[in-house]
Design an enzyme around this catalytic site. Sequence first.
Site, PDB file in Angstrom:
ATOM      1  N   ASN A 107       0.870  -1.364   0.113  1.00  0.00           N
ATOM      2  CA  ASN A 107      -0.106  -0.128  -0.077  1.00  0.00           C
ATOM      3  C   ASN A 107       1.031   1.257  -0.015  1.00  0.00           C
ATOM      4  O   ASN A 107       2.079   1.221   0.529  1.00  0.00           O
ATOM      5  CB  ASN A 107      -0.766   0.063   1.429  1.00  0.00           C
ATOM      6  CG  ASN A 107      -1.831   1.058   1.240  1.00  0.00           C
ATOM      7  OD1 ASN A 107      -2.314   1.443   0.487  1.00  0.00           O
ATOM      8  ND2 ASN A 107      -1.646   1.892   2.526  1.00  0.00           N
ATOM      9  N   HIS A 109       0.778   5.206   1.492  1.00  0.00           N
ATOM     10  CA  HIS A 109       0.233   6.151   2.206  1.00  0.00           C
ATOM     11  C   HIS A 109       0.622   7.467   2.337  1.00  0.00           C
ATOM     12  O   HIS A 109       1.902   7.549   2.420  1.00  0.00           O
ATOM     13  CB  HIS A 109       0.185   5.420   3.767  1.00  0.00           C
ATOM     14  CG  HIS A 109      -0.719   6.270   4.564  1.00  0.00           C
ATOM     15  ND1 HIS A 109      -2.195   6.566   4.490  1.00  0.00           N
ATOM     16  CD2 HIS A 109      -0.588   7.050   5.555  1.00  0.00           C
ATOM     17  CE1 HIS A 109      -2.536   7.176   5.414  1.00  0.00           C
ATOM     18  NE2 HIS A 109      -1.624   7.634   6.152  1.00  0.00           N
ATOM     19  N   SER A 136       4.793   6.972   2.224  1.00  0.00           N
ATOM     20  CA  SER A 136       5.181   5.557   2.669  1.00  0.00           C
ATOM     21  C   SER A 136       4.909   4.449   1.988  1.00  0.00           C
ATOM     22  O   SER A 136       3.719   4.496   1.465  1.00  0.00           O
ATOM     23  CB  SER A 136       5.065   5.211   4.159  1.00  0.00           C
ATOM     24  OG  SER A 136       5.469   6.393   5.035  1.00  0.00           O
ATOM     25  N   ASP A 145      -2.347   0.786   7.948  1.00  0.00           N
ATOM     26  CA  ASP A 145      -1.463   1.699   7.793  1.00  0.00           C
ATOM     27  C   ASP A 145      -0.344   1.527   8.592  1.00  0.00           C
ATOM     28  O   ASP A 145       0.493   2.597   9.098  1.00  0.00           O
ATOM     29  CB  ASP A 145      -2.010   3.250   7.647  1.00  0.00           C
ATOM     30  CG  ASP A 145      -2.800   3.574   6.480  1.00  0.00           C
ATOM     31  OD1 ASP A 145      -3.136   2.858   5.764  1.00  0.00           O
ATOM     32  OD2 ASP A 145      -3.720   4.431   6.921  1.00  0.00           O
TER      33      ASP A 145
HETATM   34  C1  GAR Z   1      -2.723   8.877  -2.858  1.00  0.00           C
HETATM   35  O1  GAR Z   1      -2.263  10.251  -2.446  1.00  0.00           O
HETATM   36  C2  GAR Z   1      -2.521   7.838  -1.878  1.00  0.00           C
HETATM   37  O2  GAR Z   1      -1.379   7.856  -1.086  1.00  0.00           O
HETATM   38  C3  GAR Z   1      -3.834   7.809  -0.962  1.00  0.00           C
HETATM   39  O3  GAR Z   1      -4.715   8.233  -1.920  1.00  0.00           O
HETATM   40  C4  GAR Z   1      -4.202   8.706  -2.933  1.00  0.00           C
HETATM   41  C5  GAR Z   1      -4.681   8.273  -4.249  1.00  0.00           C
HETATM   42  O4  GAR Z   1      -4.500   8.761  -5.448  1.00  0.00           O
HETATM   43  N1  GAR Z   1      -3.963   6.739  -0.217  1.00  0.00           N
HETATM   44  C6  GAR Z   1      -4.386   6.697   1.126  1.00  0.00           C
HETATM   45  O5  GAR Z   1      -4.655   7.676   1.537  1.00  0.00           O
HETATM   46  C7  GAR Z   1      -4.618   5.292   1.688  1.00  0.00           C
HETATM   47  N2  GAR Z   1      -4.553   5.467   3.077  1.00  0.00           N
HETATM   48  P1  GAR Z   1      -4.326   8.100  -6.679  1.00  0.00           P
HETATM   49  O6  GAR Z   1      -5.651   7.667  -7.186  1.00  0.00           O
HETATM   50  O7  GAR Z   1      -4.110   9.371  -7.928  1.00  0.00           O
HETATM   51  O8  GAR Z   1      -3.151   7.315  -6.746  1.00  0.00           O
END
Ligand code: GAR
Length: 210
Positions: A107, A109, A136, A145
Amino acid sequence: MKNLVVLISGRGSNLKAIINAIESRKINAKISLVLSNKKEAKGLEIAKNHGIKTKFIDPSFFSSREGYDIYIAELIKKEKPDLIVLAGYMRILSDEFIDAFEGKIVNIHPSLIPAFQGKNAQKQALEFGSLITGCSVHFVTKDLDSGPVIIQAAVPVLPEDTEETLSERILSYEHRIYPQAIKWILEGRVKVEGRKVIVKDAKYGTIPVN
Ligand code: GAR
């Protein structure tokens, strides 16, 4: 060739960064399936435009999170993935799903975990008054997480930052570290010893590479 299944819920910019790394041969793999829990996820279009199979599985057809996860786990098993990549997948995975793919789920984060776990990590960093935050990539375990960290990048918080500007700055680093972590894992260079992840021949600096 190694095979990835990518789970998304939205925009899909991390998915795009991984596709770019595959198409430019930085990562020697293919993505056999992109699965979304949201019909409107923009990432589904990105995948289709690159000839990747997509599936939207509607959570409202299932009476429980476990039921949904057992169903998607069966779909995913058919792909025989080497790695399951959560790229903005905004559903908490049930223990059943994690058990089915132990050690094979990663994942990304948008914080330096263990700081700012859960939702709106960038907003949490701003509200806390952090001067440094980041992103991360970690293995997924049953604790949200919190699994062993494979790679992190530190990103400054600027006085004039809004949630949008900070998220955008962090995102540009996410797009660098996620393909790097996936490459390392698929090359068989990543070893997990308890909480510690050891990457063979990685060069550690502001952003670890190689
Ligand atoms: C990203 O910033 C990712 O790190 C976050 O969602 C966004 C997805 O963007 N994920 C989380 O917060 C997970 N807990 P994307 O759809 O453009 O890749």
